[in-house]
Design an enzyme around this catalytic site. Structure first.
Site, PDB file in Angstrom:
ATOM      1  N   LYS A  89     -36.487  37.340 -18.996  1.00 59.64           N
ATOM      2  CA  LYS A  89     -35.607  37.574 -20.232  1.00 59.64           C
ATOM      3  C   LYS A  89     -35.893  36.518 -21.219  1.00 59.64           C
ATOM      4  O   LYS A  89     -35.871  36.977 -22.495  1.00 59.64           O
ATOM      5  CB  LYS A  89     -34.306  37.560 -19.705  1.00 59.64           C
ATOM      6  CG  LYS A  89     -33.579  36.006 -19.613  1.00 59.64           C
ATOM      7  CD  LYS A  89     -32.278  36.079 -19.318  1.00 59.64           C
ATOM      8  CE  LYS A  89     -31.645  34.730 -19.004  1.00 59.64           C
ATOM      9  NZ  LYS A  89     -31.707  33.853 -20.172  1.00 59.64           N
ATOM     10  N   THR A  90     -36.217  35.472 -21.084  1.00 63.66           N
ATOM     11  CA  THR A  90     -36.425  34.564 -22.137  1.00 63.66           C
ATOM     12  C   THR A  90     -37.863  34.685 -22.963  1.00 63.66           C
ATOM     13  O   THR A  90     -37.803  34.856 -24.109  1.00 63.66           O
ATOM     14  CB  THR A  90     -36.668  32.972 -21.745  1.00 63.66           C
ATOM     15  OG1 THR A  90     -35.552  32.624 -20.894  1.00 63.66           O
ATOM     16  CG2 THR A  90     -36.816  31.898 -22.930  1.00 63.66           C
ATOM     17  N   ASP A 119     -28.081  35.504 -25.869  1.00 66.96           N
ATOM     18  CA  ASP A 119     -28.491  35.519 -24.507  1.00 66.96           C
ATOM     19  C   ASP A 119     -27.368  35.216 -23.663  1.00 66.96           C
ATOM     20  O   ASP A 119     -26.223  34.881 -24.055  1.00 66.96           O
ATOM     21  CB  ASP A 119     -29.417  34.021 -24.550  1.00 66.96           C
ATOM     22  CG  ASP A 119     -30.287  33.915 -23.327  1.00 66.96           C
ATOM     23  OD1 ASP A 119     -30.290  34.915 -22.400  1.00 66.96           O
ATOM     24  OD2 ASP A 119     -30.933  32.851 -23.214  1.00 66.96           O
ATOM     25  N   GLU A 120     -27.468  35.489 -22.206  1.00 65.00           N
ATOM     26  CA  GLU A 120     -26.488  34.905 -21.093  1.00 65.00           C
ATOM     27  C   GLU A 120     -25.278  35.782 -21.633  1.00 65.00           C
ATOM     28  O   GLU A 120     -24.042  35.097 -21.575  1.00 65.00           O
ATOM     29  CB  GLU A 120     -26.358  33.564 -20.879  1.00 65.00           C
ATOM     30  CG  GLU A 120     -27.508  32.966 -20.489  1.00 65.00           C
ATOM     31  CD  GLU A 120     -28.180  33.223 -18.986  1.00 65.00           C
ATOM     32  OE1 GLU A 120     -27.528  33.950 -18.330  1.00 65.00           O
ATOM     33  OE2 GLU A 120     -29.075  32.341 -18.598  1.00 65.00           O
ATOM     34  N   GLN A 177     -25.029  38.180 -12.179  1.00 68.69           N
ATOM     35  CA  GLN A 177     -25.174  36.635 -12.139  1.00 68.69           C
ATOM     36  C   GLN A 177     -23.681  36.044 -12.882  1.00 68.69           C
ATOM     37  O   GLN A 177     -24.009  34.790 -13.346  1.00 68.69           O
ATOM     38  CB  GLN A 177     -26.523  36.118 -12.694  1.00 68.69           C
ATOM     39  CG  GLN A 177     -27.683  36.635 -11.909  1.00 68.69           C
ATOM     40  CD  GLN A 177     -28.857  35.714 -12.164  1.00 68.69           C
ATOM     41  OE1 GLN A 177     -28.974  34.753 -12.043  1.00 68.69           O
ATOM     42  NE2 GLN A 177     -29.877  36.566 -12.820  1.00 68.69           N
ATOM     43  N   ARG A 193     -32.842  32.489  -5.797  1.00 69.93           N
ATOM     44  CA  ARG A 193     -33.427  31.097  -6.344  1.00 69.93           C
ATOM     45  C   ARG A 193     -34.468  30.837  -5.559  1.00 69.93           C
ATOM     46  O   ARG A 193     -35.378  29.980  -6.009  1.00 69.93           O
ATOM     47  CB  ARG A 193     -32.402  29.671  -5.896  1.00 69.93           C
ATOM     48  CG  ARG A 193     -30.982  29.912  -6.742  1.00 69.93           C
ATOM     49  CD  ARG A 193     -31.163  29.910  -8.267  1.00 69.93           C
ATOM     50  NE  ARG A 193     -30.916  31.437  -8.445  1.00 69.93           N
ATOM     51  CZ  ARG A 193     -31.221  31.953  -9.743  1.00 69.93           C
ATOM     52  NH1 ARG A 193     -31.860  31.376 -10.636  1.00 69.93           N
ATOM     53  NH2 ARG A 193     -30.923  33.188  -9.792  1.00 69.93           N
TER      54      ARG A 193
END
Length: 727
Positions: free
Chosen positions: A33-34, A222-223, A260, A604
């Protein structure tokens, strides 16, 4: 200059080159995503679709903002050094609000050089106000007042709008108003005020609102799943909503992952993503589902688990990297068994070349770290606790140990000074200075010098404690000391005190485990058990502290693990009541958030994932008889390799009392009827269905009930947590 669009997968490319309309990018874990966000910004600028000054990007941390700016700058200047993105606004919600308020301070009712209070400054300002108003700080503790004020501001609520339900809330609202007046008078703002003041500025100033919605043609967030209600309302104002883009409104490009969203306790509202899709009439929803981190079995497990949540926008992670290894599941007889197994696996991984820093040990609550830390300490394995302190370094544990040190050795001046006024006993600095002077003149300890002074009440507490714990088993002595110290009551009154109470209760468990180990390795030395335990705690706190740059195992709560990744992950304590947490069943959507938390933990892991649970666990000073977490059952069994034989239904999770004969806690007498339940009674359980009670044992909060379930055989459950109902 090329932006290397050919290196993007089709979904990433669709997101980067999205047309001029509102867009929602559902970016799964490890989906890049970044890269998508930064490439989108560079694509807008390079293609002359927008000047840098027409772009505003919002992140949640200053680190993320710096990384985004660095990446965009590198993309734009690779071929043309003159292409610096000057004029673009990139920052956190609070950073951008501060920038806007500085530019329009007069309209916002602030001095040009207004000061921002950090949390410590804010607390000091509240204490000063309370003192000046002669506020009863027992009834309105300054820290609780600070939490109240910040919570109200994050909801967009001013003092006059506070919903008053009782006299206490009315009092808090009045103090909130007085605090606001003090801040306005002194020209200062706290952190929560920045966004609220900026929101109010935009809400009432139509000219300013029009200016920014036209200037910032493109707003990227973002987020998005971590936004709270006020942040979402601020974005709507800034974008000119409900005016559509073709009429001059901003184009909002929201990136996030509702699966998330794990920060409800901080005010995050996962529903903002669905609200955004509805409010902005989003037609362009792009799902980034290709994962570049984990192997297929790990992703299949995560997908299967999260599919049990009802309220989600929906996506399915996949990878081209192959299925990889199966998930490894271990069932221990006890938490100590689980910890010993974990350390053995870590040692084997290290021998095979895995770096310790690429191994993450995750747990649901901080208190769980203690037993694993002890096992690591015993084997000399260096470790770090990420985002927190090692167990014996935590402030509440050091406070409890200080009380215990005074019980064992009352002349310990360092321990005395640490806790003489904690919890608060109205012993001021001046009184302590006078006591220290007197002790120096008498060549005595502070405790001895306290006789006949204002501090004598504390001396009596320690003297009484010493007499009370004389002859008690170590674990009971620790428990009595913690309770009598006032630490538990102190943290009960704190908004964020639950974790600290759990840690204090875990100290009792540590003492019990230490006593057991001492009996098993009897050295013959006549050392007082309390002194021996304090020595053990000091050694464990000081040994194996990983140095800067040293390869070390990474330990953390699942909340702290978000955004991180490891070659190997151990997810421990997968038991009902622990993970999912017992509070989740009584909170609205609590179980869904717990499942999202487990999803974050699973994703993770890059190459190998271990899942573990224990039949019995000493936690918070009590033995718990646990059943495996429902999350284990929600993972398809074809993805799993069991490292221990799965017990038969007739033997599953029955405690082995023969192993507890040396327990420091006495076995409770058998009970025939407890809390309306009796042997022979028909009952139902939300997970195991219908059954019959065949045994009851224990008393108080430690009652255990054995049930023969029709479809699941015998289970031993803790009655306080079992959620049994009469059939």
């Amino acid at each position: 200059m090329s932006l290397h669009l050919e290196h993007l997968n089709p979904e990433q490319l669709a997101a980067v080159t999205a047309p001029d309309e509102h867009a929602l990018i559902l970016a799964g874990a490890g989906s890049g995503k970044t890269r998508v966000l930064t490439t989108r910004i560079a694509w807008l600028i390079k293609g002359a679709r927008a000047a840098p000054a027409n772009i505003l990007a919002v992140t949640f941390t200053n680190k993320a903002a710096r990384e985004m700016l660095t990446r965009v700058t590198a993309m734009l200047t690779a071929a043309s050094p003159s292409s610096l993105p000057r004029g673009m606004w990139i920052g956190t919600f609070h950073g951008l609000a501060n920038r806007m308020l500085r530019m329009h301070h007069a309209e916002a009712g602030l001095p040009q050089a207004f000061t921002i209070l950090d949390s410590q400054d804010q607390l000091a300002a509240i204490k000063r106000m309370s003192k000046g108003m002669n506020v009863d700080e027992e009834r309105f503790p300054p820290r609780e007042l600070m939490y109240f004020i910040n919570g109200q501001k994050e909801e967009g609520t001013r003092p006059r709008e506070v919903r008053v339900t009782d006299e206490t809330t009315k009092g808090y609202a009045g103090l909130y108003a007085a605090y606001d007046e003090q801040c306005q008078r002194e020209g200062v703002v706290d952190f929560a005020e920045l966004l609220l003041r900026c929101y109010e500025l935009l809400a009432r100033n139509e000219i300013l609102r029009e200016h920014y919605s036209q200037r910032f043609r493109y707003i990227l967030v973002d987020e998005f799943q971590d936004t709270n209600r006020l942040q979402y309302r601020w974005l709507k104002l800034l974008s000119g909503h409900p005016r559509p883009p073709q009429a001059g409104g901003s184009l909002v490009f929201a990136v996030g992952d509702d699966d998330q969203s794990i920060y409800t306790f901080r005010g995050a509202n996962v529903g903002n993503m669905a609200d955004f899709e509805r409010d902005f009439k989003v037609r362009n929803v792009v799902r980034l589902e290709q994962n570049y981190r984990s192997h297929g079995n790990i992703l299949d497990a995560a997908n299967a688990l999260i599919s049990n949540n009802r309220n989600r926008l929906g996506k399915n992670l996949w990878t081209s990297a192959g299925k990889g290894e199966p998930l490894r599941v271990f069932e221990g007889e006890s938490d100590n068994d689980e910890a010993r197994w974990l350390v053995g696996e870590v040692e084997a991984l290290a021998r095979d070349g895995t770096r310790l820093s690429q191994v993450g040990v995750l747990y649901r609550s901080n208190a769980q770290s203690r037993v694993v830390e002890h096992a690591l300490f015993s084997r000399g394995i260096p470790y770090r606790v990420y985002g927190g302190l090692r167990f014996f370094e935590r402030a509440e544990i050091k406070d409890a140990l200080a009380y215990l040190r005074l019980v064992a050795a009352p002349d310990d001046d360092n321990a005395f000074l640490r806790v003489v006024n904690f919890p608060a006993r109205s012993i001021g600095e001046r009184t302590l200075e006078q006591l220290q002077d007197a002790a120096k003149q008498q060549n005595s300890s502070l405790m001895k010098a306290a006789e006949g002074t204002k501090v004598a009440v504390f001396k009596k507490l320690i003297d009484d404690l010493r007499a009370e714990v004389q002859g008690l088993p170590l674990a009971e002595a620790v428990e009595v000391t913690i309770n009598r110290s006032g630490l538990i009551e102190h943290y009960k009154a704190k908004r964020e005190g639950a974790d600290r109470i759990e840690n204090l209760e875990e100290l009792v468990t540590a003492a019990a485990a230490f006593s057991q180990e001492e009996r098993e390795t009897e050295s013959g030395e006549a050392v007082d058990p309390l002194t021996a335990f304090l020595t053990h705690a000091a050694l464990e706190a000081g040994e194996h502290q990983a140095g800067e740059g040293q390869d070390a195992l990474q330990m953390m709560t699942v909340h702290s693990a978000k955004g991180l990744e490891f070659d190997v992950v151990f997810l421990t304590g997968l038991e009902e009541g622990l993970f999912p947490h017992e509070q989740s069943v009584v909170e609205r959507d609590g179980l869904e958030e717990e499942r999202r938390l487990a999803y974050v933990a699973i994703t993770r892991a890059r190459n190998r994932l271990y899942l573990s649970h224990a039949q019995t666990r000493m936690l918070h000073g009590q033995t718990r008889y646990n059943i495996p977490s429902r999350f284990l059952e929600e993972i398809p069994q074809q993805l799993v390799k069991w490292l221990t034989p799965r017990l038969s239904k007739q033997k599953a999770f029955q405690p082995d009392f023969s192993r507890q004969t040396q327990s420091p806690f006495p076995r409770k007498p058998q009970a025939r009827e407890v809390d309306g339940f009796r042997i022979g009674q028909n009952v139902t359980h939300p997970k195991f269905g219908a059954g019959v009670i065949v045994d009851l044992e224990g008393q108080g909060s430690d009652v255990r009930v054995q049930v023969n379930f029709r479809n699941h055989g015998l289970k031993m459950l803790a009655l306080a947590m079992a959620k049994l109902q009469a059939a």
